[in-house]
Structure formats: C-alpha cells, structure tokens
Scaffold this active site. Structure first.
Site, PDB file in Angstrom:
ATOM      1  CG  ASP A 151      -2.294   0.567   0.953  1.00  0.00           C
ATOM      2  OD1 ASP A 151      -2.422   1.357  -0.005  1.00  0.00           O
ATOM      3  OD2 ASP A 151      -3.236   0.290   1.728  1.00  0.00           O
ATOM      4  CD  GLU A 184       1.117   5.043  -7.287  1.00  0.00           C
ATOM      5  OE1 GLU A 184       1.668   6.119  -7.471  1.00  0.00           O
ATOM      6  OE2 GLU A 184       0.212   4.592  -8.037  1.00  0.00           O
ATOM      7  CD1 TRP A 185      -4.471   3.267  -3.374  1.00  0.00           C
ATOM      8  CD2 TRP A 185      -3.715   5.186  -2.531  1.00  0.00           C
ATOM      9  NE1 TRP A 185      -4.218   3.060  -2.034  1.00  0.00           N
ATOM     10  CE2 TRP A 185      -3.756   4.228  -1.500  1.00  0.00           C
ATOM     11  CE3 TRP A 185      -3.273   6.485  -2.233  1.00  0.00           C
ATOM     12  CZ2 TRP A 185      -3.365   4.511  -0.187  1.00  0.00           C
ATOM     13  CZ3 TRP A 185      -2.895   6.775  -0.923  1.00  0.00           C
ATOM     14  CH2 TRP A 185      -2.939   5.795   0.086  1.00  0.00           C
ATOM     15  N   GLY A 186      -2.832   4.723  -8.354  1.00  0.00           N
ATOM     16  CA  GLY A 186      -2.699   5.443  -9.621  1.00  0.00           C
ATOM     17  C   GLY A 186      -2.065   6.814  -9.475  1.00  0.00           C
ATOM     18  CG  ASP A 187      -1.808   8.836  -5.641  1.00  0.00           C
ATOM     19  OD1 ASP A 187      -2.958   8.765  -6.120  1.00  0.00           O
ATOM     20  OD2 ASP A 187      -1.583   9.046  -4.429  1.00  0.00           O
ATOM     21  CG  ASN A 188       3.604   8.760  -7.899  1.00  0.00           C
ATOM     22  OD1 ASN A 188       4.127   9.864  -7.975  1.00  0.00           O
ATOM     23  ND2 ASN A 188       3.078   8.292  -6.780  1.00  0.00           N
ATOM     24  CG  ASP A 206      -9.514   2.317  -0.902  1.00  0.00           C
ATOM     25  OD1 ASP A 206      -8.493   2.188  -1.606  1.00  0.00           O
ATOM     26  OD2 ASP A 206      -9.502   2.205   0.337  1.00  0.00           O
TER      27      ASP A 206
HETATM   28  C1  GLA Z   1      -5.970   1.494   1.463  1.00  0.00           C
HETATM   29  C2  GLA Z   1      -6.123   0.481   0.333  1.00  0.00           C
HETATM   30  C3  GLA Z   1      -7.294  -0.440   0.642  1.00  0.00           C
HETATM   31  C4  GLA Z   1      -7.038  -1.157   1.961  1.00  0.00           C
HETATM   32  C5  GLA Z   1      -6.805  -0.158   3.072  1.00  0.00           C
HETATM   33  C6  GLA Z   1      -6.315  -0.817   4.344  1.00  0.00           C
HETATM   34  O1  GLA Z   1      -7.056   2.332   1.533  1.00  0.00           O
HETATM   35  O2  GLA Z   1      -6.321   1.138  -0.888  1.00  0.00           O
HETATM   36  O3  GLA Z   1      -7.491  -1.370  -0.397  1.00  0.00           O
HETATM   37  O4  GLA Z   1      -5.929  -2.014   1.816  1.00  0.00           O
HETATM   38  O5  GLA Z   1      -5.808   0.803   2.704  1.00  0.00           O
HETATM   39  O6  GLA Z   1      -6.071   0.096   5.374  1.00  0.00           O
END
Ligand code: GLA
Length: 407
Positions: A151, A184-188, A206
């Site tokens: 994460d 990494e949520w696509g940030d970079n 998320d």
């Molecule tokens: C982030 C991730 C989620 C989950 C939570 C856990 O938000 O994107 O998928 O793993 O952390 O805290």
C-alpha cells in the site's frame, strides 16, 4: 599486465555479475489473479479464525474449483516488531502466527496473501515496511506467503518507483515466488513503470459499493463502479499477461442490486482486472454465489490472450465494449449506465469491430459468429439482428465464436 588480466578473469568467474536490479517473478499472474481479500467486508476486524473459515468456504462453495486461489489478509494483522526488528502478527488475533494460517490454507490447495505498506505505518496505523523491506520479504517467505499487497499510505517524500522496486527486489532476494500487487492508487501513473515491478497495480483510489457515487472520506473519496470504469480511459495498452490494471477488489454481495452486481462483475471481467472477492464467503446468499461463480464470465477474464476490452461505441447511457480473445473469439458487452431499461437492437452486418492494439477485427459481413449470453445462456448468431433488453444499471454480455463464412 597479463597477470592482472588473468586474476580479474578468475574473479569474474567466481563472482556472479551484479545486475542493477532484480526482476519480478515472471511466471505469476499470467491471467488476472483470483481470490478473496478481508478488507471490503471486515476492515480491521480480522483474525485467524476468519481466515481459516474463509479458506474452508472457498473450497466448500465450489469457488476454488471455479478458479479462485488466493486468500488475502489485508491491513491490521500486524503486531509490533520484536527486538530484532522482525514483524510479528497481532498476538490476540493471530495467536498461532501466520505460518500456521498459511499451512492451513495450503492444505486446502489455496494460497495465502498478506499486506504491507511502503511507509513507516500502514493505512490502518500498523507498522509498514519502510526500512525493513528485505527483512519483511524474508519473513513473508519463511511464513509461506504467496502474495503481497503493498500500500501507499504514509508515503510523503517517498519515491514511488524506488519504493516499489525495492520491495520487488526484496521479494526476489527472499526467493519465494510471491505475487506482487501494487496498491498505489494510480497517483504516480504506475501503468508506465510497474509492468516491470509488479503483477498488477491499482489504477484508482478505493472502491465503494455503489453504481455511480463518490463517498467522501475528507481528503479522498471512495468511488462507485462507473466512476472507477471511467478512470480506465487510456490505460488498456498497459495491461497484459503478468501485469494487470487493478480496478480494486470486488463489491459483489456488498449492498448493490443483483443487476448492478452482475454488471460490476462483468465489467471487471472484461477489463482483465484481478477478481478479488470482498464479501463474507461463509454466509453468501445464493444470488451472490451465482454471480461470482459464473464460469462463463470468469472465462472471459481468464482468457489466455490477456487483452483488455475496448470501448468502441458510446452514446448517451449506452456503451459497447469488445474484448478480443484467444482462438479468434470475442466478448461483447452492452452496458446501460442509465436509469431506464433499454431495448437495444444491434445489426451485426452494419457494425464490424476492429482493434488497432491487438490487430484483431471481426468482420460480421464476411464471417458469421455464434454467440452465447454469459448470464442467460441464450444463444444466437450474427447473421440475425440482436434484439435485447438491457436493464437499467445492467449489462448484456455475449461470447462470440467464429462459425465460418456466411451461407
Ligand atoms: C488502502 C487500500 C485499501 C485497503 C486499506 C487498508 O485504503 O487502498 O485497499 O488495503 O488501505 O487500510
């Protein structure tokens, strides 16, 4: 001079060349990974009993046979580091340790996943791997872990490429094939650098179990199904066997309608996203089971060609998506984003499909295809106009097989 040269040559023969960086494990995730993760349903409320019962349920419900393999423990399994800096599981929640859980999961023919973070603390405030990457990778390997979700919390001033590459190299050095799931949520723009680093990368923040909403958490918002889909624009060329765009874990059975759940599952399948269930497998309603166990839809996601679907038409609330598949097959999805059912007619002869990326086309004037509806089981062929009703917030999903020249 000559002598020095000989000595250098001898040294080179005993010391293996040092490469700039290791490689990820190549044989993993040749098709998108399938499994379950604790976060969406249980958040931090997890323990070893839940993980064991979920592994049992995965087998008993037939989902293992349908292709689901990984049982992934998300955030909050951690206790403190010991005097050597070795990470320990929470002694109350995992009193027998992670190795015992891994053994239990493996004995059922499944694999175990775990979670950590590039920063000093995880999103749930537990110890992250910063400065302990090689040590943690070795611990996971010793425990028998098969999958790491890594994460991006507490990452201020951390370079994403460097941090994820370090953990990739640490996993490689630990020498156990561990699937590396980059979160990494696509940030970079991980799609630009992560194909060499991990087996999948999250493209967005998320997910939230709604069709088309955003749920604000203050500094960030969780996204509904359509919001995540819309953020995939331009990313399909980066996806392929061993390196997938990850649209986040599934919310099937978590509060949306059955029609929306079917559409959500179909979209993730078409987009070659990992299929990681997020519901409670121990108490799954039959309707939910029917969706996540649908082998026709799973087969579209697991197609060995590994080409993500292409949106080739959109107007108003209607979108048409096509996915080229192995053996010249195709999947076609009609998506109704809108609030009213849609009576849809499709004249195959007028609408051939072409895909520049995969260099594949389906010319329905020249070639007849038969189709099977992945949800209803209905069949037909492209010599006859398609007449379907697509429910509001729903899809029709067809699998097309070449039949030969039209007669
Ligand atoms: C982030 C991730 C989620 C989950 C939570 C856990 O938000 O994107 O998928 O793993 O952390 O805290």
């Amino acid at each position: 001079m000559k002598r020095t040269g000989t000595l250098l040559l001898a040294a080179a023969m005993i010391t293996p060349p040092i490469t700039a960086s290791a490689q990820k494990f190549d044989d993993l995730a040749k098709t998108p990974q399938m499994g379950w993760n604790s976060w969406n349903r249980f958040a931090c409320n997890i323990d070893e009993k839940l993980i064991r019962e979920t592994a049992d349920a995965m087998v008993k419900t037939g989902l293992k046979d349908a292709g689901y393999q990984y049982i992934n423990i998300d955030d909050c399994w951690h206790g403190a580091r010991d005097a050597h800096g070795d990470i320990q599981p929470d002694p109350q929640r995992f009193p027998n340790g992670i190795k015992a859980v891994a053994d239990y999961v493996h004995a059922r023919g499944l694999k175990l996943g775990i979670y950590s973070d590039v920063g000093a603390t995880t999103c749930g405030g537990r110890p992250g791997s910063r400065g302990h990457e090689y040590q943690d990778a070795q611990t996971y390997a010793a425990w028998g872990v098969d999958y790491l979700k890594y994460d991006w919390c507490d990452s201020k001033n951390i370079n994403a490429v460097g941090a994820y590459t370090t953990m990739r190299d640490a996993l490689r050095a630990a020498n156990r094939p561990i699937l590396f799931s980059i979160c990494e949520w696509g940030d970079n723009k991980p799609w630009e650098w992560a194909p060499e680093v991990g087996h999948s990368w999250r493209t967005t923040g998320d997910i939230y179990p709604c069709w088309d909403c955003e749920m604000s958490h203050g500094s960030w918002s969780a996204l509904g199904v359509l919001r995540i889909l819309d953020k995939q624009a331009g990313l399909r060329k980066y996806s392929g066997p061993g390196h997938w765009n990850d649209m986040d874990m599934l919310e099937v059975g978590m509060g949306m309608s059955e029609i929306e759940d079917r559409a959500h599952f179909s979209i993730w399948a078409m987009m070659d996203s990992p299929l990681i269930l997020g519901n409670d497998l121990r108490s799954m309603p039959a309707a939910t089971h029917k969706i996540v166990a649908n082998r026709a839809v799973i087969a579209i996601n697991q197609d060995p060609l590994g080409v993500q679907a292409l949106r080739f038409y959109n107007q108003g609330s209607v979108e048409l998506w096509a996915k080229p598949m192995a053996n010249d097959e195709w999947a076609l999805m009609i998506l109704n984003r809108g609030e009213a059912p849609l009576a849809y007619r499709y004249d195959w002869q007028q609408h051939s499909i072409g895909d520049d990326l995969s260099k594949r086309d389906a010319d329905f004037k020249k070639t007849r295809y038969t189709w099977v509806d992945a949800w209803s089981g209905k069949t037909g062929d492209t010599a006859h106009r398609l007449d379907v009703t697509v429910p509001a917030h729903g899809v029709v999903l067809l699998r097309l097989k070449k039949q030969g020249d039209p007669t």
